[in-house]
Design an enzyme around this catalytic site. Structure first.
Site, PDB file in Angstrom:
ATOM      1  N   ASP A  79       0.791  -1.117  -0.106  1.00  0.00           N
ATOM      2  CA  ASP A  79       0.050   0.147   0.022  1.00  0.00           C
ATOM      3  C   ASP A  79       1.029   1.311  -0.144  1.00  0.00           C
ATOM      4  O   ASP A  79       2.019   1.289   0.806  1.00  0.00           O
ATOM      5  CB  ASP A  79      -0.913  -0.102   1.283  1.00  0.00           C
ATOM      6  CG  ASP A  79      -1.971   1.134   1.116  1.00  0.00           C
ATOM      7  OD1 ASP A  79      -3.430   0.455   0.821  1.00  0.00           O
ATOM      8  OD2 ASP A  79      -1.858   2.423   0.851  1.00  0.00           O
ATOM      9  N   ILE A  80       0.523   2.162  -0.762  1.00  0.00           N
ATOM     10  CA  ILE A  80       1.295   3.402  -1.212  1.00  0.00           C
ATOM     11  C   ILE A  80       1.122   4.352   0.387  1.00  0.00           C
ATOM     12  O   ILE A  80       2.128   5.127   0.566  1.00  0.00           O
ATOM     13  CB  ILE A  80       0.951   4.235  -2.238  1.00  0.00           C
ATOM     14  CG1 ILE A  80       1.926   5.258  -2.582  1.00  0.00           C
ATOM     15  CG2 ILE A  80      -0.372   4.855  -2.176  1.00  0.00           C
ATOM     16  CD1 ILE A  80       1.484   5.858  -3.720  1.00  0.00           C
ATOM     17  N   HIS A 137     -10.182  -5.297  -3.195  1.00  0.00           N
ATOM     18  CA  HIS A 137      -9.002  -5.629  -2.715  1.00  0.00           C
ATOM     19  C   HIS A 137      -9.117  -5.800  -1.218  1.00  0.00           C
ATOM     20  O   HIS A 137      -9.877  -5.224  -0.492  1.00  0.00           O
ATOM     21  CB  HIS A 137      -7.890  -4.321  -3.007  1.00  0.00           C
ATOM     22  CG  HIS A 137      -8.543  -3.035  -2.536  1.00  0.00           C
ATOM     23  ND1 HIS A 137      -9.559  -2.377  -3.285  1.00  0.00           N
ATOM     24  CD2 HIS A 137      -8.386  -2.284  -1.324  1.00  0.00           C
ATOM     25  CE1 HIS A 137      -9.965  -1.299  -2.766  1.00  0.00           C
ATOM     26  NE2 HIS A 137      -9.110  -0.951  -1.499  1.00  0.00           N
ATOM     27  N   LEU A 138      -8.180  -6.638  -0.819  1.00  0.00           N
ATOM     28  CA  LEU A 138      -8.074  -6.910   0.521  1.00  0.00           C
ATOM     29  C   LEU A 138      -6.904  -6.280   1.315  1.00  0.00           C
ATOM     30  O   LEU A 138      -5.868  -6.747   0.543  1.00  0.00           O
ATOM     31  CB  LEU A 138      -7.916  -8.798   0.777  1.00  0.00           C
ATOM     32  CG  LEU A 138      -9.143  -9.539   0.513  1.00  0.00           C
ATOM     33  CD1 LEU A 138      -9.643  -9.370  -0.966  1.00  0.00           C
ATOM     34  CD2 LEU A 138      -8.680 -10.952   0.686  1.00  0.00           C
ATOM     35  N   HIS A 139      -7.293  -5.758   2.221  1.00  0.00           N
ATOM     36  CA  HIS A 139      -5.997  -5.166   3.091  1.00  0.00           C
ATOM     37  C   HIS A 139      -5.433  -6.226   4.144  1.00  0.00           C
ATOM     38  O   HIS A 139      -6.245  -6.681   4.766  1.00  0.00           O
ATOM     39  CB  HIS A 139      -6.560  -3.811   3.864  1.00  0.00           C
ATOM     40  CG  HIS A 139      -6.940  -2.674   3.176  1.00  0.00           C
ATOM     41  ND1 HIS A 139      -6.083  -1.592   2.743  1.00  0.00           N
ATOM     42  CD2 HIS A 139      -8.227  -2.487   2.340  1.00  0.00           C
ATOM     43  CE1 HIS A 139      -6.930  -0.764   2.012  1.00  0.00           C
ATOM     44  NE2 HIS A 139      -8.088  -1.156   1.886  1.00  0.00           N
ATOM     45  N   ASN A 152     -13.017  -2.745   2.558  1.00  0.00           N
ATOM     46  CA  ASN A 152     -13.914  -1.663   2.582  1.00  0.00           C
ATOM     47  C   ASN A 152     -14.909  -1.741   1.416  1.00  0.00           C
ATOM     48  O   ASN A 152     -14.277  -1.680   0.214  1.00  0.00           O
ATOM     49  CB  ASN A 152     -13.134  -0.297   2.496  1.00  0.00           C
ATOM     50  CG  ASN A 152     -12.207  -0.234   3.811  1.00  0.00           C
ATOM     51  OD1 ASN A 152     -12.566  -0.710   4.791  1.00  0.00           O
ATOM     52  ND2 ASN A 152     -11.030   0.235   3.623  1.00  0.00           N
ATOM     53  N   GLY A 198     -15.389   3.635   3.543  1.00  0.00           N
ATOM     54  CA  GLY A 198     -13.923   3.895   3.445  1.00  0.00           C
ATOM     55  C   GLY A 198     -13.526   3.326   2.025  1.00  0.00           C
ATOM     56  O   GLY A 198     -12.087   3.380   1.868  1.00  0.00           O
ATOM     57  N   GLN A 199     -14.114   2.781   1.264  1.00  0.00           N
ATOM     58  CA  GLN A 199     -13.530   2.225   0.001  1.00  0.00           C
ATOM     59  C   GLN A 199     -13.284   3.542  -0.913  1.00  0.00           C
ATOM     60  O   GLN A 199     -14.185   4.307  -1.277  1.00  0.00           O
ATOM     61  CB  GLN A 199     -14.439   1.416  -0.709  1.00  0.00           C
ATOM     62  CG  GLN A 199     -13.864   0.708  -2.165  1.00  0.00           C
ATOM     63  CD  GLN A 199     -14.712  -0.506  -2.749  1.00  0.00           C
ATOM     64  OE1 GLN A 199     -16.088  -0.629  -2.246  1.00  0.00           O
ATOM     65  NE2 GLN A 199     -14.445  -1.041  -3.778  1.00  0.00           N
ATOM     66  N   SER A 200     -11.986   3.482  -1.430  1.00  0.00           N
ATOM     67  CA  SER A 200     -11.661   4.605  -2.419  1.00  0.00           C
ATOM     68  C   SER A 200     -11.320   4.465  -3.725  1.00  0.00           C
ATOM     69  O   SER A 200     -11.398   4.897  -4.725  1.00  0.00           O
ATOM     70  CB  SER A 200     -10.688   5.387  -1.813  1.00  0.00           C
ATOM     71  OG  SER A 200      -9.351   4.868  -1.553  1.00  0.00           O
TER      72      SER A 200
END
Ligand code: AMP
Length: 113
Positions: free
Chosen positions: A30-31, A99-101, A86, A92-94
């Site tokens: 993640d950036i 995708h899975l954090h 999310n 909180g999904q952007s």
């Protein structure tokens, strides 16, 4: 429909640190990490969010879960990590490509707040 950010990453149009890849999915750092380890595990199929998954995504979703196990074992974080999805902007999904954090390396509390 325009390619998502993550489709552009897998097509190498946008750089990212790829830490895992197979036929169905890939994982990047993640950036903007929220923990010492913060990976995003992303299906190559551009499903916009989990709640839009269909019956024919069953094998893909199961595969993602098994890759979480494999990756966390490889990274030796399988004893303690948090997995988050999310789903929807209010959650909180952007980036609207599933995708899975995978987060690890610090304590996590519950409820998350
Ligand atoms: P979410 O808010 O659940 O949709 O998560 C999107 C995640 O993508 C956030 O944690 C961002 O920090 C991350 N992100 C955005 N752009 C990039 C990028 N170019 N490379 C890696 N991660 C990114």
């Amino acid at each position: 429909m325009a390619d998502s950010l993550f489709t552009k990453i897998i097509n190498k149009q946008i750089p990212a640190e790829v830490v895992y890849e197979d036929d169905l999915c890939f994982a990047i750092k993640d950036i903007n990490p929220q923990a010492p380890v913060h990976l995003l595990l992303i299906p190559k199929k551009p499903l916009d969010r989990l709640s839009n998954a269909a019956a024919d995504d069953q094998a893909l979703l199961g595969h993602l879960m098994l890759v979480v196990g494999k990756l966390t074992r490889q990274l030796k974080i399988d004893g303690a990590f948090r997995l988050a999805i999310n789903n929807g902007a209010e959650a909180g999904q952007s980036v609207f490509h599933l995708h899975l954090h995978i987060l690890a390396g610090r304590p996590f509390h519950w409820p998350p707040g």
